[in-house]
Scaffold this motif. Structure first.
Motif, mmCIF file in Angstrom:
data_model
loop_
_atom_site.group_PDB
_atom_site.id
_atom_site.type_symbol
_atom_site.label_atom_id
_atom_site.label_comp_id
_atom_site.label_asym_id
_atom_site.label_seq_id
_atom_site.Cartn_x
_atom_site.Cartn_y
_atom_site.Cartn_z
ATOM 1 N N ILE A 351 0.843 -1.196 0.000
ATOM 2 C CA ILE A 351 0.000 0.000 0.000
ATOM 3 C C ILE A 351 0.878 1.247 0.000
ATOM 4 O O ILE A 351 1.860 1.335 0.756
ATOM 5 C CB ILE A 351 -0.908 0.032 1.252
ATOM 6 C CG1 ILE A 351 -1.903 -1.139 1.232
ATOM 7 C CG2 ILE A 351 -1.648 1.365 1.363
ATOM 8 C CD1 ILE A 351 -2.669 -1.299 2.530
ATOM 9 N N GLU A 352 0.502 2.209 -0.840
ATOM 10 C CA GLU A 352 1.059 3.559 -0.775
ATOM 11 C C GLU A 352 -0.109 4.537 -0.789
ATOM 12 O O GLU A 352 -1.014 4.426 -1.628
ATOM 13 C CB GLU A 352 1.998 3.845 -1.947
ATOM 14 C CG GLU A 352 2.645 5.231 -1.876
ATOM 15 C CD GLU A 352 3.587 5.513 -3.030
ATOM 16 O OE1 GLU A 352 4.815 5.542 -2.790
ATOM 17 O OE2 GLU A 352 3.103 5.692 -4.175
ATOM 18 N N CYS A 353 -0.114 5.500 0.145
ATOM 19 C CA CYS A 353 -1.222 6.466 0.229
ATOM 20 C C CYS A 353 -0.741 7.742 0.908
ATOM 21 O O CYS A 353 0.320 7.760 1.546
ATOM 22 C CB CYS A 353 -2.402 5.870 1.005
ATOM 23 S SG CYS A 353 -1.965 5.276 2.653
ATOM 24 N N ARG A 354 -1.520 8.799 0.748
ATOM 25 C CA ARG A 354 -1.163 10.076 1.366
ATOM 26 C C ARG A 354 -1.372 10.023 2.883
ATOM 27 O O ARG A 354 -2.392 9.535 3.359
ATOM 28 C CB ARG A 354 -1.990 11.218 0.779
ATOM 29 C CG ARG A 354 -1.553 11.643 -0.623
ATOM 30 C CD ARG A 354 -2.297 12.878 -1.071
ATOM 31 N NE ARG A 354 -2.002 13.250 -2.448
ATOM 32 C CZ ARG A 354 -1.116 14.178 -2.806
ATOM 33 N NH1 ARG A 354 -0.444 14.828 -1.863
ATOM 34 N NH2 ARG A 354 -0.915 14.464 -4.080
ATOM 35 N N SER A 355 -0.425 10.586 3.604
ATOM 36 C CA SER A 355 -0.462 10.612 5.062
ATOM 37 C C SER A 355 -1.194 11.841 5.581
ATOM 38 O O SER A 355 -1.297 12.870 4.901
ATOM 39 C CB SER A 355 0.972 10.606 5.602
ATOM 40 O OG SER A 355 1.021 11.055 6.942
ATOM 41 N N GLU A 401 6.689 2.797 6.402
ATOM 42 C CA GLU A 401 7.436 4.047 6.502
ATOM 43 C C GLU A 401 6.503 5.196 6.162
ATOM 44 O O GLU A 401 5.486 5.021 5.479
ATOM 45 C CB GLU A 401 8.641 4.055 5.564
ATOM 46 C CG GLU A 401 8.296 4.031 4.083
ATOM 47 C CD GLU A 401 9.513 4.215 3.191
ATOM 48 O OE1 GLU A 401 10.513 4.802 3.664
ATOM 49 O OE2 GLU A 401 9.468 3.791 2.028
ATOM 50 N N GLU A 402 6.834 6.373 6.663
ATOM 51 C CA GLU A 402 6.054 7.584 6.401
ATOM 52 C C GLU A 402 7.045 8.684 6.082
ATOM 53 O O GLU A 402 7.851 9.057 6.937
ATOM 54 C CB GLU A 402 5.209 7.933 7.637
ATOM 55 C CG GLU A 402 4.251 9.079 7.431
ATOM 56 C CD GLU A 402 3.294 9.234 8.612
ATOM 57 O OE1 GLU A 402 3.490 8.529 9.631
ATOM 58 O OE2 GLU A 402 2.370 10.062 8.512
ATOM 59 N N SER A 403 6.995 9.185 4.839
ATOM 60 C CA SER A 403 8.062 10.081 4.404
ATOM 61 C C SER A 403 7.645 10.891 3.193
ATOM 62 O O SER A 403 6.737 10.514 2.444
ATOM 63 C CB SER A 403 9.304 9.250 4.057
ATOM 64 O OG SER A 403 10.343 10.066 3.558
ATOM 65 N N ILE A 417 2.519 7.276 3.106
ATOM 66 C CA ILE A 417 2.707 6.044 3.862
ATOM 67 C C ILE A 417 3.003 4.933 2.872
ATOM 68 O O ILE A 417 2.287 4.787 1.870
ATOM 69 C CB ILE A 417 1.454 5.704 4.681
ATOM 70 C CG1 ILE A 417 1.254 6.717 5.813
ATOM 71 C CG2 ILE A 417 1.514 4.282 5.237
ATOM 72 C CD1 ILE A 417 -0.103 6.635 6.476
ATOM 73 N N ARG A 418 4.042 4.185 3.115
ATOM 74 C CA ARG A 418 4.326 2.965 2.365
ATOM 75 C C ARG A 418 4.323 1.806 3.355
ATOM 76 O O ARG A 418 4.898 1.918 4.449
ATOM 77 C CB ARG A 418 5.666 3.055 1.639
ATOM 78 C CG ARG A 418 5.612 3.942 0.405
ATOM 79 C CD ARG A 418 6.952 3.983 -0.315
ATOM 80 N NE ARG A 418 6.814 4.552 -1.652
ATOM 81 C CZ ARG A 418 7.821 4.674 -2.519
ATOM 82 N NH1 ARG A 418 9.040 4.271 -2.178
ATOM 83 N NH2 ARG A 418 7.615 5.209 -3.721
#
Length: 427
Positions: A351-355, A401-403, A417-418
């Motif tokens: 998953i990849e999404c906006r934090s 991770e959050e970056s 967020i990955r």
């Protein structure tokens, strides 16, 4: 335990939907009535909602609203009562009394109400605010609502008003200030033998019977169909797809949730994966199917929770990039449950999404503590909360991770967020 498998009084959620694989046919439209298998029970009585009680001055809005709030509290439903006159005073008389100012003020009422509702409260609000524009906003953005118009003969309203606010004496015929209330979901004749107590009971019965079948779209369908129809789309695979590919066995069966224009689907297919990709935008799916190289990919128009039971346990890996933050939380929960069902044991979900820490999370119109409309709808994801929802759905977190500086494109450097999860147990 994740989402419920049947609708029972003790359930923690109000909806359960089932799962997927269509057929070997390459072009499947899950919006066709014969292909839908989603199940939508009625909303539970204590699901948060906004109950807007409207009517002209003297119709008894405040009295009935207080009684509705009292009855909800008596039933152990967490609710609060808001009154339009009180809110205008609390907000510092910032707005005047022109139609445009009244509409702007009403929008502030319902943004505040939705903010509170998103935190588990049912909001009972008594306010005139009878404008089609306001009603449309509610039905577009509020997950569960009931708009009630209190119908009282004008002579009775004027008589009541003379003993209280004297609105009619001050501003004359108030009907000229508002739109026709024909848009209301429910009309209650709050006069004669229909006492305020009886009116309140009738409203309580209506909200208990309200269905969650027609969830608000929040303007997403219109936006994304327009976006994917422009032709100005990125064709290169994302950096996240390039990160995931080396961790995926050649020939694996991959499900992509929210494929957009298919840029990552095509990349995975070119690397030897068997790809099934789904997206709710018909325009996006049309673009995907028209792209050279797409003939080996099964593209499906629909949402993950619309897929069929035949897909259960068919996939070795699931992938979702920039999709979860484009859906409301209830839809995300259904999607996670569906993906769990679709995966093989110990399969991975990327998953990849906006934090919530993305700068865009502080821009645009506030819908809830995590939802904004800035150009279009987004729900910014809180990492700890996403992990908890994945755990509920039956996944273990492998890494996260959050970056920023990992998904930059065309001047936008979002905080994302990955995350990688593994299907671990029965949900």
């Amino acid at each position: 335990m994740g989402l419920i498998e049947s609708y029972t009084p003790s359930a923690k959620t109000g909806k359960y939907s089932i799962f997927y694989r269509c057929s070997n046919k390459q072009q499947t439209d899950m919006n066709h009535p014969n292909n839908k298998v989603s199940i939508e029970p009625q909303a539970r009585a204590n699901d948060p909602a906004i109950i807007w009680i409207t009517g002209y001055s003297g119709s008894g809005k405040t009295t009935v609203g207080r009684k509705v709030n009292f009855l909800l509290n008596q039933q152990d439903i967490k609710s609060v009562f808001l009154d339009g006159d009180d809110l205008r005073a609390v907000l510092g008389e910032k707005w005047g009394y022109t139609k445009a100012e009244r509409i702007a003020l009403a929008h502030s009422y319902f943004r505040l109400s939705n903010l509170l509702m998103a935190q588990g409260l049912t909001i009972v609000i008594s306010a005139v605010a009878m404008y089609q524009d306001v009603y449309t906003w509610i039905k577009t953005n509020v997950d569960r609502s009931l708009v009630v118009y209190l119908d009282v003969p004008e002579d009775e309203r004027r008589a009541r008003d003379r003993a209280t606010k004297n609105v009619y004496k001050k501003i004359g015929n108030t009907q000229q200030l508002y739109d026709d209330p024909g848009f209301a979901d429910m009309v209650v004749r709050n006069s004669g033998e229909m006492t305020p107590d009886a009116s309140a009971e009738k409203i309580i019965s209506a909200i208990h019977a309200a269905s969650t079948t027609d969830r608000p779209d929040k303007g997403r369908n219109t936006h994304w169909n327009a976006y994917y129809s422009t032709g100005r789309l990125i064709s290169e695979p994302s950096s996240f797809a390039r990160l995931v590919m080396p961790q995926t066995a050649k020939g694996a069966r991959l499900l992509e949730v929210g494929c957009g224009n298919g840029r990552d689907s095509l990349f995975f297919s070119s690397q030897g994966l068997q790809v099934t990709a789904i997206d709710p935008s018909q325009a996006a799916i049309d673009v995907c199917r028209a792209t050279p190289g797409s003939e080996h990919i099964e593209f499906i128009h629909g949402t993950a929770d619309q897929l069929t039971e035949a897909h259960a346990g068919k996939f070795d890996v699931a992938y979702s990039r920039f999709c979860l933050h484009a859906m409301p939380e209830a839809e995300e929960k259904r999607t996670l449950e569906t993906v769990w069902k679709a995966l093989q044991p110990e399969a991975h979900f990327y998953i990849e999404c906006r934090s919530i820490n993305d700068p865009l999370a502080r821009q645009g119109e506030v819908i809830s503590p995590t939802e904004r409309i800035h150009g279009h709808y987004r729900r910014f994801i809180v990492l700890d909360e996403l992990k908890a929802r994945l755990d509920q759905a039956g996944f273990d977190i492998l890494w996260s991770e959050e970056s920023d500086n990992v998904a930059s494109i065309t001047g936008d450097n979002p905080v994302v967020i990955r995350l990688a999860a593994i299907k671990s147990r029965h949900a």
